[in-house]
Scaffold this motif. Structure first.
Motif, mmCIF file in Angstrom:
data_model
loop_
_atom_site.group_PDB
_atom_site.id
_atom_site.type_symbol
_atom_site.label_atom_id
_atom_site.label_comp_id
_atom_site.label_asym_id
_atom_site.label_seq_id
_atom_site.Cartn_x
_atom_site.Cartn_y
_atom_site.Cartn_z
ATOM 1 N N UNK A 412 0.820 5.684 12.361
ATOM 2 C CA UNK A 412 1.009 6.610 11.224
ATOM 3 C C UNK A 412 2.381 7.260 11.205
ATOM 4 N N UNK A 413 3.271 6.846 12.102
ATOM 5 C CA UNK A 413 4.613 7.450 12.175
ATOM 6 C C UNK A 413 5.374 7.263 10.858
ATOM 7 N N UNK A 414 5.221 6.097 10.209
ATOM 8 C CA UNK A 414 5.946 5.830 8.955
ATOM 9 C C UNK A 414 5.452 6.772 7.853
ATOM 10 N N UNK A 428 2.311 9.710 -8.753
ATOM 11 C CA UNK A 428 1.608 8.553 -8.181
ATOM 12 C C UNK A 428 1.665 8.531 -6.661
ATOM 13 N N UNK A 429 2.113 9.634 -6.059
ATOM 14 C CA UNK A 429 2.253 9.715 -4.603
ATOM 15 C C UNK A 429 0.912 9.640 -3.868
ATOM 16 N N UNK A 430 -0.152 10.200 -4.503
ATOM 17 C CA UNK A 430 -1.453 10.191 -3.838
ATOM 18 C C UNK A 430 -1.948 8.766 -3.628
ATOM 19 N N UNK A 431 -1.730 7.898 -4.621
ATOM 20 C CA UNK A 431 -2.157 6.493 -4.501
ATOM 21 C C UNK A 431 -1.394 5.811 -3.376
ATOM 22 N N UNK A 432 -0.075 6.091 -3.327
ATOM 23 C CA UNK A 432 0.734 5.510 -2.236
ATOM 24 C C UNK A 432 0.221 6.014 -0.882
ATOM 25 N N UNK A 433 -0.098 7.328 -0.818
ATOM 26 C CA UNK A 433 -0.597 7.935 0.416
ATOM 27 C C UNK A 433 -1.901 7.259 0.856
ATOM 28 N N UNK A 434 -2.823 7.076 -0.070
ATOM 29 C CA UNK A 434 -4.100 6.457 0.262
ATOM 30 C C UNK A 434 -3.927 5.024 0.754
ATOM 31 N N UNK A 435 -3.027 4.280 0.101
ATOM 32 C CA UNK A 435 -2.779 2.901 0.528
ATOM 33 C C UNK A 435 -2.214 2.874 1.949
ATOM 34 N N UNK A 436 -1.249 3.755 2.208
ATOM 35 C CA UNK A 436 -0.651 3.793 3.553
ATOM 36 C C UNK A 436 -1.688 4.199 4.601
ATOM 37 N N UNK A 438 -4.891 3.742 4.442
ATOM 38 C CA UNK A 438 -5.810 2.610 4.629
ATOM 39 C C UNK A 438 -5.199 1.548 5.538
ATOM 40 N N UNK A 439 -3.889 1.348 5.408
ATOM 41 C CA UNK A 439 -3.199 0.388 6.289
ATOM 42 C C UNK A 439 -3.297 0.842 7.742
ATOM 43 N N UNK A 440 -3.078 2.130 7.973
ATOM 44 C CA UNK A 440 -3.175 2.681 9.327
ATOM 45 C C UNK A 440 -4.581 2.474 9.886
ATOM 46 N N UNK A 441 -5.596 2.784 9.061
ATOM 47 C CA UNK A 441 -6.993 2.646 9.515
ATOM 48 C C UNK A 441 -7.325 1.189 9.811
ATOM 49 N N UNK A 442 -6.890 0.287 8.929
ATOM 50 C CA UNK A 442 -7.183 -1.140 9.126
ATOM 51 C C UNK A 442 -6.513 -1.674 10.392
ATOM 52 N N UNK A 443 -5.245 -1.288 10.606
ATOM 53 C CA UNK A 443 -4.564 -1.732 11.832
ATOM 54 C C UNK A 443 -5.247 -1.156 13.078
ATOM 55 N N UNK A 444 -5.658 0.092 12.969
ATOM 56 C CA UNK A 444 -6.353 0.734 14.101
ATOM 57 C C UNK A 444 -7.639 -0.012 14.415
ATOM 58 N N UNK A 445 -8.425 -0.308 13.386
ATOM 59 C CA UNK A 445 -9.692 -1.002 13.612
ATOM 60 C C UNK A 445 -9.475 -2.411 14.146
ATOM 61 N N UNK A 446 -8.379 -3.047 13.739
ATOM 62 C CA UNK A 446 -8.123 -4.429 14.151
ATOM 63 C C UNK A 446 -7.604 -4.522 15.585
ATOM 64 N N UNK A 447 -7.155 -3.403 16.144
ATOM 65 C CA UNK A 447 -6.613 -3.422 17.505
ATOM 66 C C UNK A 447 -7.763 -3.465 18.518
ATOM 67 N N UNK A 448 -7.740 -4.425 19.435
ATOM 68 C CA UNK A 448 -8.839 -4.542 20.404
ATOM 69 C C UNK A 448 -8.694 -3.536 21.554
ATOM 70 N N UNK A 449 -9.778 -3.420 22.360
ATOM 71 C CA UNK A 449 -9.818 -2.637 23.595
ATOM 72 C C UNK A 449 -9.385 -1.188 23.391
ATOM 73 N N UNK A 450 -10.065 -0.562 22.458
ATOM 74 C CA UNK A 450 -9.803 0.867 22.226
ATOM 75 C C UNK A 450 -10.784 1.747 22.997
ATOM 76 N N UNK A 451 -11.856 1.145 23.528
ATOM 77 C CA UNK A 451 -12.794 1.915 24.321
ATOM 78 C C UNK A 451 -13.906 2.544 23.513
ATOM 79 N N UNK A 452 -14.549 3.530 24.132
ATOM 80 C CA UNK A 452 -15.811 4.066 23.609
ATOM 81 C C UNK A 452 -15.614 5.224 22.641
#
Length: 610
Positions: A412-414, A428-436, A438-452
């Protein structure tokens, strides 16, 4: 692999006979402490200058070692020990105990002889009595110490009566071997050839009648018959001419009498094949380390003026061994978990590793432990393992939290940069914010071995971003008030859904941990059941051997017409039969089953209440 201990090239003194009394030799104890193998202990006693040391050297496979001496003075003082690899039983150690000669006029203390005699019986799994000439009344009178055994050794700490104690001596005493040296007679009884064992049994025959003479005659014979489970006899002709005796240890076998050489071979072959491992009451095998501890307990008891007690010695030994067994099991668990962990782990991975290493720890404990009254040490081990597991669970959670937070921070640094640059403040900044986001959440979920703690940390992250998202939403002029209300409701629904995922993550973890507790309990009971079955079998064998010995003795009494003594022995036989059938399960399972694993249960209750 069990340690064999140091290779001993010569014997060392185990129990010193000093002016202040018997005392342990620390060098010998150190040697014994390094022997983790089961030990076969052969102890020899007899009058001084009767050739005991020669036989012991032969058992060690050496010509010299134990001092033979060449004068009329006794050379061996106290009890000496020689540990060598067992020549027949793999992964066993043969422990030879050579004792100072009984009846040494220079000592002037007959009580000293009694204790040496008693210690040889207490420590040995085979007891060799060495005498010279023939087994006649004089020889048996020289064996006077056997008649004092009930005064020198107690089986139980609080016996109801002497008769009850007498029943149990045969269960715990070593095998008895009588070695008759310089035997010059023919093995004949009433003109018929007999075996060496028949010669011994005939010498141990009782006389009928009453009166002091008959009683004195029968007493040592009756004691030997009552106390020792098996009896064996070897007779040895003079080994060589008298003038060569002083150099006997240096003579080659070709210069010794062939009959003597053959008898010696039969003797040590019998000892190698038939001498059993030293066992404690209950059938538990003794290691070198345990033998040293037993000897120390007995000598300290004697020095205190008390009588050595088999039951007390076993209790003291059990306390030491069970504490060590629990430490060894816990160390195995801790080291195993440490080497196999790779934080962060899933709860399933952690549970599997915990179950594996707990099983290993319990097996180590069960192998070494015995007489764990009320399963105190097993419960302590189970609780210590669970405490350690709890700390590992917490470390795993901490690791998961740290990794997840760092991952979200990096991903989420970007967004922080865009926020500072005012990108989200534009139309239209809110839409850009939501898209960004969602990208952070998707990358987070896709990263393996995050633990419990992945869903929980993500929930915290999104909650922390809630105010930020609300501010950007309200500032976005592209959206109508109605659209802002709809978007705000979606935000609340999304956060609620994430909270549900975090709760489900916690619920599944708690459920898995409860399963761990249940499996731990079941594994403890499973291994305890196996241990109890093993101990029941040992007790059965112990009782059966004692019973068979008594039945054999009863049969011999009947054969020789001692009907009254046979009837008296029947009570002992009945008691031994009861011992053989006794069921110990009612004393075993309930304490463990009701005890549970308190530490982990408390931990789980605390976590659920949060």
């Amino acid at each position: 692999m069990a340690s064999q201990g140091p290779e001993m090239t010569s014997p060392v003194c185990l129990i010193e006979n000093t002016a202040s009394g018997l005392q342990m030799n620390q060098e010998a104890l150190e040697i014994l402490s390094r022997i983790e193998q089961p030990v076969v202990v052969v102890a020899i006693v007899g009058l001084y200058r009767t050739g005991k040391s020669y036989l012991m050297n032969k058992l060690a496979g050496q010509k010299s070692g134990f001092s033979l001496g060449s004068t009329i003075q006794s050379h061996t003082k106290g009890i000496w020990v020689w540990c060598v690899p067992h020549p027949v039983k793999a992964d066993h150690t043969l422990v030879l105990l050579d004792t100072e000669g009984l009846g040494d006029v220079e000592k002037g203390d007959t009580k000293n002889d009694c204790w040496i005699f008693a210690l040889a019986i207490l420590l040995g799994s085979s007891f060799v009595y060495n005498s010279r000439g023939t087994i006649d009344n004089q020889a048996l009178e020289n064996l006077q110490y056997v008649t004092e055994l009930t005064d020198l050794i107690k089986v139980k700490s609080q016996a109801d009566n002497e008769e009850e104690d007498d029943i149990h001596y045969v269960r715990f005493f070593p095998n008895f071997v009588w070695a008759v040296r310089d035997f010059t007679l023919e093995l004949k009884i009433e003109g018929k050839d007999v075996t060496q064992d028949e010669y011994l049994e005939n010498a141990l025959s009782l006389r009928k009648g009453t009166g002091k003479k008959v009683s004195d005659y029968n007493l040592p014979r009756q004691c030997i018959r009552n106390f020792f489970p098996t009896r064996k006899c070897f007779v040895f002709v003079p080994p060589t001419a008298p003038e060569k005796m002083k150099n006997m240890e240096f003579l080659p076998e070709t210069e010794l009498c062939p009959t003597f050489v053959q008898a010696t071979r039969e003797f040590y072959h019998y000892v190698f094949q038939q001498s059993d491992v030293k066992k404690l009451k209950g059938g538990h095998k003794v290691t070198g380390r345990m033998l040293g501890s037993l000897a120390t307990t007995y000598v300290e008891t004697i020095r205190s003026g008390a009588v050595p007690c088999l039951e007390n010695a076993v209790i003291a030994m059990a306390q030491i061994e069970n504490e060590s067994a629990a430490r060894e099991g816990l160390t195995a668990y801790q080291e195993g978990m440490k080497q196999s962990l790779n934080f962060p782990e899933t709860q399933e991975e952690l549970s599997q590793k915990h179950a594996h290493w707990e099983k290993q720890a319990l097996e180590i404990f069960m192998k070494r432990s015995f007489k764990d009254e009320n399963h105190e040490h097993q419960n302590n081990l189970a609780e210590e393992i669970m405490r350690h597991y709890v700390s590992i669970v917490e470390m795993n959670e901490t690791s998961s939290i740290q990794i997840c937070r760092k991952l979200l921070e990096d991903e989420s640094a970007f967004m922080v940069q865009k926020l500072q640059a005012g990108v989200y403040a534009s139309v239209g900044g809110y839409e850009i914010y939501c898209e960004d986001r969602n990208v952070v959440v998707e990358k987070f979920r896709a990263t393996p071995r995050k633990g419990v703690k992945a869903e929980e940390v993500l929930d915290q992250f999104l909650t922390e971003k809630k105010a930020e998202a609300e501010s950007i939403l309200q500032a976005d002029k592209k959206l109508t008030e109605n659209e802002k209300q709809i978007a705000g409701e979606k935000e609340r629904v999304a956060l609620a859904e994430q909270q549900i995922k975090a709760e489900e993550e916690r619920r599944l973890q708690i459920e898995r941990l409860y399963q761990d507790e249940k499996q731990s309990h079941e594994e403890n009971l499973r291994q305890l059941k196996l241990k109890m079955e093993e101990e029941m079998e040992k007790n059965r064998i112990e009782a059966d051997e004692a019973l068979n010995s008594k039945l054999k003795e009863q049969e011999e009494l009947l054969k020789r017409g001692f009907e009254q003594q046979s009837r008296m022995m029947q009570d002992e036989i009945n008691d031994l039969k009861k011992d053989a059938k006794r069921n110990i399960w009612t004393d075993v399972i309930v304490p463990v089953a009701t005890e549970g694993l308190r530490t982990f249960a408390d931990f789980l209750r605390g976590r659920r209440s949060k």
